[in-house]
Design a protein around this motif. Structure first.
Motif, PDB file in Angstrom:
ATOM      1  N   PRO A  96       0.795  -1.225   0.000  1.00  0.00           N
ATOM      2  CA  PRO A  96       0.000   0.000   0.000  1.00  0.00           C
ATOM      3  C   PRO A  96       0.830   1.279   0.000  1.00  0.00           C
TER       4      PRO A  96
ATOM      5  N   LEU B 256      -4.200   2.276   4.486  1.00  0.00           N
ATOM      6  CA  LEU B 256      -5.324   2.429   3.557  1.00  0.00           C
ATOM      7  C   LEU B 256      -6.489   3.242   4.125  1.00  0.00           C
TER       8      LEU B 256
ATOM      9  N   VAL C 188     -11.846  -1.204  -1.477  1.00  0.00           N
ATOM     10  CA  VAL C 188     -10.530  -1.531  -0.934  1.00  0.00           C
ATOM     11  C   VAL C 188     -10.473  -3.015  -0.585  1.00  0.00           C
TER      12      VAL C 188
END
Length: 405
Positions: free
Chosen positions: A140, A187, A199
């Motif tokens: 990420p 995130l 997501v």
């Protein structure tokens, strides 16, 4: 594919969850790179790819999937072939479900053949998928710059499924060491501050990573993205793209790569001297051209379609300025569309011959996601007064937007 979808459908229908559950039919890459210049990597052409993806999608659709996911994609031409195949299949079967498209980008912000976010948007936006995004490739943290760029520019919902960090080679195996809490923490603000709509996780993630995401995002809202309400008209090559709605005005189309207007270009096309033609393309970009008009019709040769295919393929990973395909023949436009990794502008349509040729071009424009140049001409000739120009413009608008969407 059909058996897998049926199994998933059965599992969903037997589960008594209070949350909506969906069956996703995922379609990964073929392993070939159709827009590569290395013949050993290309595999089949555009039509072969369409056949492969349609066969797979047919099984998934018969098995009862709720959406298609084109994912882990490394070549935008392959992505366009997959979307084209899905849409053609759904028309045939009169069944329409959403399409989600995800590419894989490395830590430098590029796909395997050099395509970036602008190229991606130019390749897929006008094909109207329901969601676009990024999966795999990086963790990420490394994905953030590309993801933020996509969130800044995309008028479509965006998804992100990163890996559990960057892989480490331990005893010959890829090991992903990012803990679930750290994964979720990176995130969370992308959703709540930057507006990421979907997501999840890819390589190295497990149920604990997804549970951590669900926990940290519980009762939190997706931040609004102002760009979502704006119009866009993206065009691209394999290495660059622009949104015509955001570009400076006037929109300048460079006309020097036109065999009908340049003796030098005609001579270079006849000699297949693409390197020198590329220099002309770069000069037009430096002079402020937003698009490059490409016309290769030559009265001495009957090879326009093949020449267009060869030249557009040559330019597609060497020039960032999108192309305007200039031809009177729909099959020549088709040749360009099947080798360029992004969308192009089609030049042109008019109302001559009871709109017969316009309809052929508009079918291509709709199926391949392309804007068109529209000329105020009908069977009476070119409109020469304001009232006739406005009248033909209304009729063109009704045909293009009303009938072809």
């Amino acid at each position: 594919n059909k058996a897998a979808a049926l199994t998933a459908r059965k599992a969903v229908e037997s589960n008594k969850s209070q949350k909506p559950l969906f069956v996703c039919g995922t379609m990964g890459p073929t392993g070939f790179l159709p827009s590569s210049k290395d013949k050993s990597l290309i595999g089949g052409g555009f039509d072969d790819l369409c056949g492969i993806f349609e066969e797979q999608a047919n099984g998934l659709l018969d098995g009862g999937v709720d959406l298609f996911l084109i994912e882990t994609s490394q070549d935008l031409l392959e992505v366009r072939a997959a979307i084209y195949a899905l849409k053609q299949l759904m028309v045939k079967k009169n069944r329409f479900i959403p399409i989600q498209v995800q590419i894989t980008i490395d830590a430098t912000g590029r796909m395997l053949l050099g395509s970036g976010i602008e190229s991606f948007l130019g390749a897929v936006t006008a094909l109207s998928p329901s969601v676009i995004g990024i999966n795999c490739g990086t963790g990420p943290m490394e994905m953030l710059p590309s993801l933020n760029r996509l969130l800044e520019l995309s008028t479509l919902p965006v998804s992100a499924l990163p890996n559990a960090g960057m892989p480490q080679n331990i005893d010959g195996k890829a090991v992903y060491g990012m803990e679930p809490g750290d994964f979720a923490a990176v995130l969370e603000p992308v959703v709540t501050v930057s507006g990421l709509e979907i997501v999840g996780g890819c390589c190295g993630t497990n149920p604990d990573h997804i549970a951590a995401l669900a926990s940290i995002l519980k009762d939190k809202k997706v931040a609004p993205r102002p760009v979502r309400s704006s119009k866009s008209c993206w065009l691209s090559t394999g290495i660059g793209g622009i949104d015509l709605e955001k570009g400076s005005r006037p929109l300048i189309i460079g006309e020097r790569l036109n065999t009908q207007g340049s003796r030098k270009t005609k001579e270079l096309i006849l000699a297949s001297n693409y390197d020198e033609l590329l220099q002309i393309a770069h000069e037009q970009g430096k002079s402020g051209s937003s698009l490059l008009d490409i016309c290769v019709a030559i009265s001495e040769q009957d090879t326009e379609a093949q020449t267009m295919k060869n030249f557009v393929s040559f330019l597609s990973d060497r020039i960032a300025i999108p192309l305007c395909i200039d031809s009177t023949e729909p099959e020549v436009m088709t040749a360009a569309l099947k080798v360029n990794p992004g969308s192009v502008m089609l030049n042109s349509i008019n109302l001559e011959h009871n709109k017969e040729r316009a309809r052929k071009v508009l079918t291509l424009a709709r199926d391949f996601g392309c804007p068109v140049v529209a000329l105020t001409i009908d069977d009476e000739g070119m409109a020469k007064t304001v009232s006739r120009k406005v009248d033909l413009a209304h009729r063109l608008h009704e045909l293009v937007c009303g009938e072809y969407g």
